[in-house]
Design a protein around this motif. Structure first.
Motif, mmCIF file in Angstrom:
data_model
loop_
_atom_site.group_PDB
_atom_site.id
_atom_site.type_symbol
_atom_site.label_atom_id
_atom_site.label_comp_id
_atom_site.label_asym_id
_atom_site.label_seq_id
_atom_site.Cartn_x
_atom_site.Cartn_y
_atom_site.Cartn_z
ATOM 1 N N PRO A 176 47.854 105.074 41.398
ATOM 2 C CA PRO A 176 48.078 105.826 40.150
ATOM 3 C C PRO A 176 48.151 104.926 38.930
ATOM 4 C CG PRO A 176 49.533 106.623 41.884
ATOM 5 C CD PRO A 176 48.911 105.358 42.383
ATOM 6 N N LEU B 191 44.630 104.014 37.784
ATOM 7 C CA LEU B 191 44.048 105.060 36.944
ATOM 8 C C LEU B 191 44.647 105.034 35.543
ATOM 9 C CD1 LEU B 191 42.190 107.503 36.643
ATOM 10 C CD2 LEU B 191 44.022 108.935 37.549
ATOM 11 N N THR C 293 43.321 102.080 33.618
ATOM 12 C CA THR C 293 41.943 102.378 33.226
ATOM 13 C C THR C 293 41.909 103.288 32.007
ATOM 14 O OG1 THR C 293 41.195 102.162 35.524
ATOM 15 C CG2 THR C 293 39.768 103.382 34.013
ATOM 16 N N ALA C 294 42.755 104.330 32.023
ATOM 17 C CA ALA C 294 42.823 105.239 30.879
ATOM 18 C C ALA C 294 43.311 104.510 29.630
ATOM 19 C CB ALA C 294 43.748 106.413 31.200
ATOM 20 N N SER D 187 46.174 110.304 26.258
ATOM 21 C CA SER D 187 46.389 109.746 27.598
ATOM 22 C C SER D 187 47.857 109.481 27.884
ATOM 23 C CB SER D 187 45.594 108.442 27.758
ATOM 24 O OG SER D 187 44.215 108.661 27.582
ATOM 25 N N ALA E 286 36.708 112.332 34.783
ATOM 26 C CA ALA E 286 37.250 110.977 34.651
ATOM 27 C C ALA E 286 36.196 110.023 34.106
ATOM 28 C CB ALA E 286 37.755 110.495 36.005
ATOM 29 N N TYR F 73 37.027 108.366 30.709
ATOM 30 C CA TYR F 73 37.537 106.999 30.844
ATOM 31 C C TYR F 73 36.472 105.990 31.263
ATOM 32 C CZ TYR F 73 41.688 109.950 31.131
ATOM 33 O OH TYR F 73 42.645 110.912 30.898
ATOM 34 N N GLY G 147 37.083 104.790 35.392
ATOM 35 C CA GLY G 147 37.871 105.997 35.598
ATOM 36 C C GLY G 147 37.369 106.806 36.775
ATOM 37 N N ALA H 111 38.366 104.926 39.958
ATOM 38 C CA ALA H 111 39.798 105.076 40.230
ATOM 39 C C ALA H 111 40.100 106.458 40.786
ATOM 40 C CB ALA H 111 40.596 104.825 38.951
ATOM 41 N N THR H 112 39.411 107.479 40.292
ATOM 42 C CA THR H 112 39.612 108.837 40.798
ATOM 43 C C THR H 112 39.176 108.952 42.251
ATOM 44 O OG1 THR H 112 39.321 109.756 38.581
ATOM 45 C CG2 THR H 112 39.033 111.268 40.432
ATOM 46 N N LEU I 122 41.795 107.847 44.543
ATOM 47 C CA LEU I 122 42.871 108.815 44.758
ATOM 48 C C LEU I 122 42.615 109.671 45.996
ATOM 49 C CD1 LEU I 122 43.457 110.060 41.091
ATOM 50 C CD2 LEU I 122 44.993 108.616 42.429
#
Length: 404
Positions: free
Chosen positions: A48, A51, A54-55, A70, A311, A315, A319, A322-323, A326
């Motif tokens: 998390p 992410l 990254t954001a 964000s 994402a 991002y 992004g 990273a998603t 998850l």
């Protein structure tokens, strides 16, 4: 509280995050070790934050008001990081875990039925921001986890009591999903069925296969045939909208989604690494509206209705990656434990595999993680299942887990 409040209480997702972060904070203040040697626990703590970072980097690159849009994601990631300090310390029995999901399923099914019958709501929903789509799919997740709990209940000394509890929880979660009218979640059922088959059903006799398949078919037909459920109407509407889109008319939820995907891919092609701030994304849609490329029904949306696409467009490429983490990290962990899992562990492993697969499927037709509190709920439920699995490890094996 971690299971039920996100679905059934105003601001319940934030309340659950606060409780979990407080618990983790207590362990931090007491100086408990973080067990960072365990690669998976490290991943649960870090992803998390990956992410969120990254954001943050994308917001700095994009400038303007990007950081403000964000901010909630950064807060959620911080709370999850603090909450994760409790991993490896709190022992959660399977009875507590499946009991919590079962009570949540029973409660959310009752709440959805009350909305539908007493209040006359066409589609059941939760409290803000849980509109019908989010509420229905979260309820479906609870129901399917309760179905996984039936395998655990069958092994219990008080077998029939727990079978009843988990069965009612499953029915409640599935009923809430149906009454929410959320079509995207129903697409997840075949994927969930494959997981159940992989873990349990393929070892059954052919007769049991036929019985299970016949029962599922009868249930599906019943839901489709009963006008009170609204399933037939929603399915027919989706088919009609899809056919019209192929003929050049983009309207309704199906047509608008397909247009959003096309438009988002075009925007990603223009800025694949940087992404767009929320204001830039909205402005880009307005420009395409002025050019006649999209309609008003498409331009009014603020996310891409797909988690990976959203994402990426918001991002940048990092992004999107990273998603994908998850989903991929939790699934890889639990699936890698499947072969060595004992009979008591397999239901928890199945639940742990279901969670990312279901959210991945939900994210194909709606941007769940565009709502930071929903992302927080997903990761809290994951941590609950991880704690339960670790609690079921024999003491010697648990030590080796902490030193991987």
């Amino acid at each position: 509280m971690l299971c039920a409040t996100p679905l059934l209480m105003p601001k319940g997702g934030w309340f659950a995050l606060a409780v979990a972060a407080t618990t983790g904070g207590i362990y931090l203040l007491r100086g408990k070790p973080l067990n960072l040697g365990n690669s998976y626990l490290l991943g649960v703590r870090v992803i998390p934050l990956v992410l969120a970072i990254t954001a943050l980097l994308a917001a700095v690159w994009q400038g303007g008001g990007a950081l403000q849009s964000s901010l909630l994601l950064l807060i959620v990631a911080g709370l999850l990081a603090i909450a994760s300090a409790a991993l490896g310390h709190i022992k959660i029995t399977a009875a507590v875990a499946f009991g919590a999901f079962a009570l949540t399923g029973l409660a959310t099914g009752s709440w959805a039925a009350w909305q539908h019958i007493a209040q006359g709501a066409r589609r059941a929903s939760g409290f803000e921001p849980l509109h019908a789509i989010l509420y229905g799919n979260l309820s479906l997740t609870v129901g399917l986890i309760c179905l996984a709990g039936l395998a655990w209940a069958w092994q219990c000394p008080r077998r029939y009591r727990w079978l009843l509890v988990c069965g009612l929880g499953a029915l409640g979660g599935l009923a809430a999903s149906v009454l929410s009218g959320t079509r995207g979640g129903w697409v997840a059922l075949p994927l969930a069925g494959l997981l159940f088959y992989r873990v349990y059903l393929r070892s059954w006799s052919r007769g049991w296969h036929v019985l299970v398949l016949a029962s599922i078919a009868m249930l599906a037909l019943s839901l489709y045939a009963l006008p009170q459920t609204g399933v037939e109407q929603r399915v027919g509407q989706a088919l009609e909208e899809g056919q019209d889109y192929l003929e050049g008319e983009a309207y309704g939820s199906v047509g608008v989604r397909l247009e959003l995907y096309r438009t988002s891919l075009a925007l990603i092609a223009e800025q694949p690494l940087r992404g767009y701030s929320l204001d830039e994304y909205r402005q880009a849609l307005q420009v395409k509206l002025a050019e006649g490329d999209i309609t008003k029904s498409v331009a009014r949306h603020w996310h891409a209705h797909n988690d990976v696409l959203n994402a990426w467009v918001r991002y940048g490429l990092l992004g999107a990656l990273a998603t994908l983490l998850l989903y991929g990290w939790p699934f890889a962990y639990f699936s890698s434990r499947l072969l060595r899992a004992s009979a008591s562990q397999r239901p928890i492993v199945l639940a742990g595999m279901l969670l990312p697969v279901l959210f991945f499927d939900f994210g194909l037709t709606y941007a769940f993680f565009a709502y930071p509190v929903v992302l927080g709920t997903y990761w809290l439920w994951l941590m609950l299942l991880v704690c339960t699995y670790l609690s079921l490890e024999p003491s010697g094996q648990r030590v080796s887990l902490h030193s991987e």
